[in-house]
Write a protein that holds these residues in place. Structure first.
Motif, mmCIF file in Angstrom:
data_model
loop_
_atom_site.group_PDB
_atom_site.id
_atom_site.type_symbol
_atom_site.label_atom_id
_atom_site.label_comp_id
_atom_site.label_asym_id
_atom_site.label_seq_id
_atom_site.Cartn_x
_atom_site.Cartn_y
_atom_site.Cartn_z
ATOM 1 N N PRO A 155 17.518 12.436 25.941
ATOM 2 C CA PRO A 155 18.293 12.941 26.986
ATOM 3 C C PRO A 155 18.373 11.487 27.232
ATOM 4 C CG PRO A 155 16.189 13.813 27.161
ATOM 5 C CD PRO A 155 16.263 13.161 25.674
ATOM 6 N N ASP A 156 19.072 11.098 27.888
ATOM 7 C CA ASP A 156 19.611 9.966 29.362
ATOM 8 C C ASP A 156 19.484 10.455 30.583
ATOM 9 O OD1 ASP A 156 20.720 8.450 27.548
ATOM 10 O OD2 ASP A 156 23.181 8.534 27.652
ATOM 11 N N HIS A 157 19.202 12.150 31.245
ATOM 12 C CA HIS A 157 18.900 12.174 32.225
ATOM 13 C C HIS A 157 18.152 13.437 31.982
ATOM 14 C CE1 HIS A 157 22.202 9.553 34.205
ATOM 15 N NE2 HIS A 157 23.278 9.907 32.656
ATOM 16 N N LEU A 158 17.393 12.956 33.345
ATOM 17 C CA LEU A 158 16.238 14.604 33.543
ATOM 18 C C LEU A 158 16.052 14.580 34.420
ATOM 19 C CD1 LEU A 158 13.771 13.481 30.513
ATOM 20 C CD2 LEU A 158 14.563 15.601 30.167
ATOM 21 N N ILE A 159 15.648 16.161 35.557
ATOM 22 C CA ILE A 159 15.184 16.447 36.416
ATOM 23 C C ILE A 159 14.300 17.167 35.938
ATOM 24 C CG2 ILE A 159 15.978 17.062 38.589
ATOM 25 C CD1 ILE A 159 18.713 16.154 38.100
ATOM 26 N N ALA A 160 13.044 17.158 37.143
ATOM 27 C CA ALA A 160 11.998 18.248 36.779
ATOM 28 C C ALA A 160 11.003 18.675 38.435
ATOM 29 C CB ALA A 160 10.697 16.653 36.168
ATOM 30 N N THR A 170 6.899 9.988 20.546
ATOM 31 C CA THR A 170 7.597 9.549 21.028
ATOM 32 C C THR A 170 9.013 9.846 20.239
ATOM 33 O OG1 THR A 170 7.752 6.855 19.857
ATOM 34 C CG2 THR A 170 6.753 7.391 22.459
ATOM 35 N N CYS A 171 8.648 9.866 18.823
ATOM 36 C CA CYS A 171 10.398 9.671 17.832
ATOM 37 C C CYS A 171 10.070 11.665 18.083
ATOM 38 C CB CYS A 171 9.360 9.897 16.205
ATOM 39 S SG CYS A 171 9.087 7.726 16.398
ATOM 40 N N ALA A 172 9.336 12.227 17.884
ATOM 41 C CA ALA A 172 9.563 13.615 17.869
ATOM 42 C C ALA A 172 10.433 14.260 19.658
ATOM 43 C CB ALA A 172 8.043 14.413 18.544
ATOM 44 N N TRP A 224 10.290 22.546 27.327
ATOM 45 C CA TRP A 224 10.888 21.867 29.079
ATOM 46 C C TRP A 224 9.594 22.027 30.364
ATOM 47 C CZ3 TRP A 224 9.519 25.958 32.304
ATOM 48 C CH2 TRP A 224 9.711 27.586 31.687
ATOM 49 N N LEU A 225 8.468 22.158 29.519
ATOM 50 C CA LEU A 225 6.723 22.739 30.293
ATOM 51 C C LEU A 225 5.465 21.702 30.218
ATOM 52 C CD1 LEU A 225 5.937 24.283 32.707
ATOM 53 C CD2 LEU A 225 5.365 26.177 30.798
ATOM 54 N N PHE A 226 5.126 20.859 30.814
ATOM 55 C CA PHE A 226 4.380 20.025 31.026
ATOM 56 C C PHE A 226 2.673 21.298 31.964
ATOM 57 C CE2 PHE A 226 5.283 16.189 29.058
ATOM 58 C CZ PHE A 226 4.100 16.381 28.153
ATOM 59 N N LEU A 227 1.658 21.465 31.106
ATOM 60 C CA LEU A 227 0.775 21.571 31.858
ATOM 61 C C LEU A 227 -0.807 20.583 32.165
ATOM 62 C CD1 LEU A 227 0.435 25.564 30.701
ATOM 63 C CD2 LEU A 227 1.839 24.624 32.427
ATOM 64 N N SER A 228 -0.085 21.075 33.405
ATOM 65 C CA SER A 228 -1.742 19.453 33.349
ATOM 66 C C SER A 228 -2.811 19.961 35.273
ATOM 67 C CB SER A 228 -1.215 18.127 33.793
ATOM 68 O OG SER A 228 -0.130 17.455 32.893
ATOM 69 N N ALA A 229 -4.229 18.954 34.012
ATOM 70 C CA ALA A 229 -5.100 19.341 34.614
ATOM 71 C C ALA A 229 -5.514 17.310 34.257
ATOM 72 C CB ALA A 229 -6.205 19.762 33.399
ATOM 73 N N THR A 287 4.161 10.759 33.165
ATOM 74 C CA THR A 287 5.899 10.128 33.066
ATOM 75 C C THR A 287 6.826 10.909 32.058
ATOM 76 O OG1 THR A 287 5.605 8.058 32.329
ATOM 77 C CG2 THR A 287 5.389 8.672 35.089
ATOM 78 N N GLU A 288 5.832 11.037 31.238
ATOM 79 C CA GLU A 288 6.521 11.447 29.739
ATOM 80 C C GLU A 288 7.011 12.574 29.531
ATOM 81 O OE1 GLU A 288 3.632 12.886 30.902
ATOM 82 O OE2 GLU A 288 2.437 11.543 29.802
ATOM 83 N N GLN A 289 8.551 12.542 28.048
ATOM 84 C CA GLN A 289 8.784 13.659 28.163
ATOM 85 C C GLN A 289 8.483 14.480 27.126
ATOM 86 O OE1 GLN A 289 13.302 13.534 26.181
ATOM 87 N NE2 GLN A 289 13.043 10.973 27.613
ATOM 88 N N PRO A 290 9.035 15.863 27.774
ATOM 89 C CA PRO A 290 7.792 16.812 27.363
ATOM 90 C C PRO A 290 8.654 17.252 25.593
ATOM 91 C CG PRO A 290 9.176 18.085 28.792
ATOM 92 C CD PRO A 290 9.460 16.821 28.656
ATOM 93 N N PHE A 291 7.723 17.854 24.112
ATOM 94 C CA PHE A 291 8.473 18.704 23.228
ATOM 95 C C PHE A 291 6.994 19.353 22.755
ATOM 96 C CE2 PHE A 291 6.226 15.005 21.110
ATOM 97 C CZ PHE A 291 5.508 15.645 20.549
#
Length: 296
Positions: free
Chosen positions: A131-136, A25-27, A85-90, A38-42
């Motif tokens: 960020p306060d606003h994210l669109i994916a 979360t810090c990163a 800016w990209l998440f890959l999931s399975a 629902t997490e943010q990526p880094f």
């Protein structure tokens, strides 16, 4: 002389200090507790999760042709961010399913279901850090990985007892997330377009949406309330439409999230059906859910 030695020692300690590691979360500059997806990526973020669900459904007339399905399911999931800016999931479901009809005949099956793979691209953020606003944008598919389950005589079980449709089912969606201090909000919509699969069955196209608000008064605890909906078109078997299950159903979904230690989030909740406009006699039980997610 003493001052000189002290300064030299301090400088030496700084030079040999171990590397510092930040929590996930810090990163990403976001202290919000999040469920899987629902997490943010880094760049380099890896998240593992396991989600248990128990649910049931009955279709048909209780005195004529009722079929009752009960399922215990565990979704094993992994997501990785190769870019900021990209998440890959399975996600692979492991299921135990029981089906009983009005004549008391029953079928049981267990094993892996249909694997889901997806890519989530964050196309907008109002600022680089916290960020306060994210669109994916989300794209993906459910793959026909579930085996056909047979009875003791080698005959395939009914479609209701199978652990997947055995079809290629693409989906695409859009999600928006907003953060306001102790509050966060999520709105998402995803459309599914199933293809024809096992035994000639083709599920109906569907639109699934979530509108959620989360309040997090402390770093360890959060309360989440969501409205989850599903709009279903009619399915068909070998080209013959089946109107049962077509229509709209809405769930009210309260959750509690707890972080017992850094980078671990435990979630407990229920999906309670509060608006059932599905065609035909379709009775959905509440969906009980427990999950744990771990950031590496």
């Amino acid at each position: 002389m003493v001052k000189t030695c002290t300064a030299a020692l301090a400088a030496a300690l700084l030079l040999v200090a171990p590397a510092a590691f930040a929590c996930a979360t810090c990163a990403c500059g976001d202290p919000t507790l999040t469920s899987m997806g629902t997490e943010q990526p880094f760049a380099g973020r890896l998240r593992l999760a396991a989600t248990m669900r128990a649910w049931g459904m009955t279709t048909g007339d209780a005195t004529l042709d009722a079929v009752t399905l009960r399922e215990l399911r565990m979704d094993v999931a992994a997501s990785y961010a190769p870019l900021r800016w990209l998440f890959l999931s399975a996600t692979l479901p492991l299921q135990a399913r029981g089906v009983r009809n009005v004549s008391l005949a029953s079928e049981r099956s267990w094993g892996p279901g249909d694997l889901e793979v997806s890519a989530k691209a964050f196309v907008f953020r109002d600022r680089e850090f916290s960020p306060d606003h994210l669109i994916a944008i989300l794209v993906g598919a459910e793959l026909p990985t579930s085996p056909t389950v047979h009875d003791a005589e080698g005959r395939p079980l009914s479609l209701d007892a199978q652990l997947g449709t055995g079809s290629w089912d693409p989906f695409a969606g859009l999600a928006y997330t907003m953060f306001r201090g102790e509050w966060s909000f999520i709105a998402s919509a995803t459309g599914y377009l199933p293809t024809r699969g096992r035994m000639g069955f083709r599920g109906g196209a569907s639109l699934r949406s979530t509108l959620a608000a989360q309040y997090q008064p402390t770093p360890r605890w959060a309360l989440r309330l969501a409205a989850d909906t599903r709009l279903e078109a009619a399915s068909d078997l070998l080209g013959v439409p089946d109107p049962a299950g077509k229509g709209f159903i809405g769930f009210l979904s309260p959750d509690v999230l707890y972080s017992p230690t850094t980078d671990v989030v435990v979630q407990l909740g229920v999906r309670a059906p509060i608006l059932n406009l599905l065609s035909g006699p379709v009775r959905q039980t509440p969906i009980l859910q427990a999950a744990v997610a771990y950031d590496l």
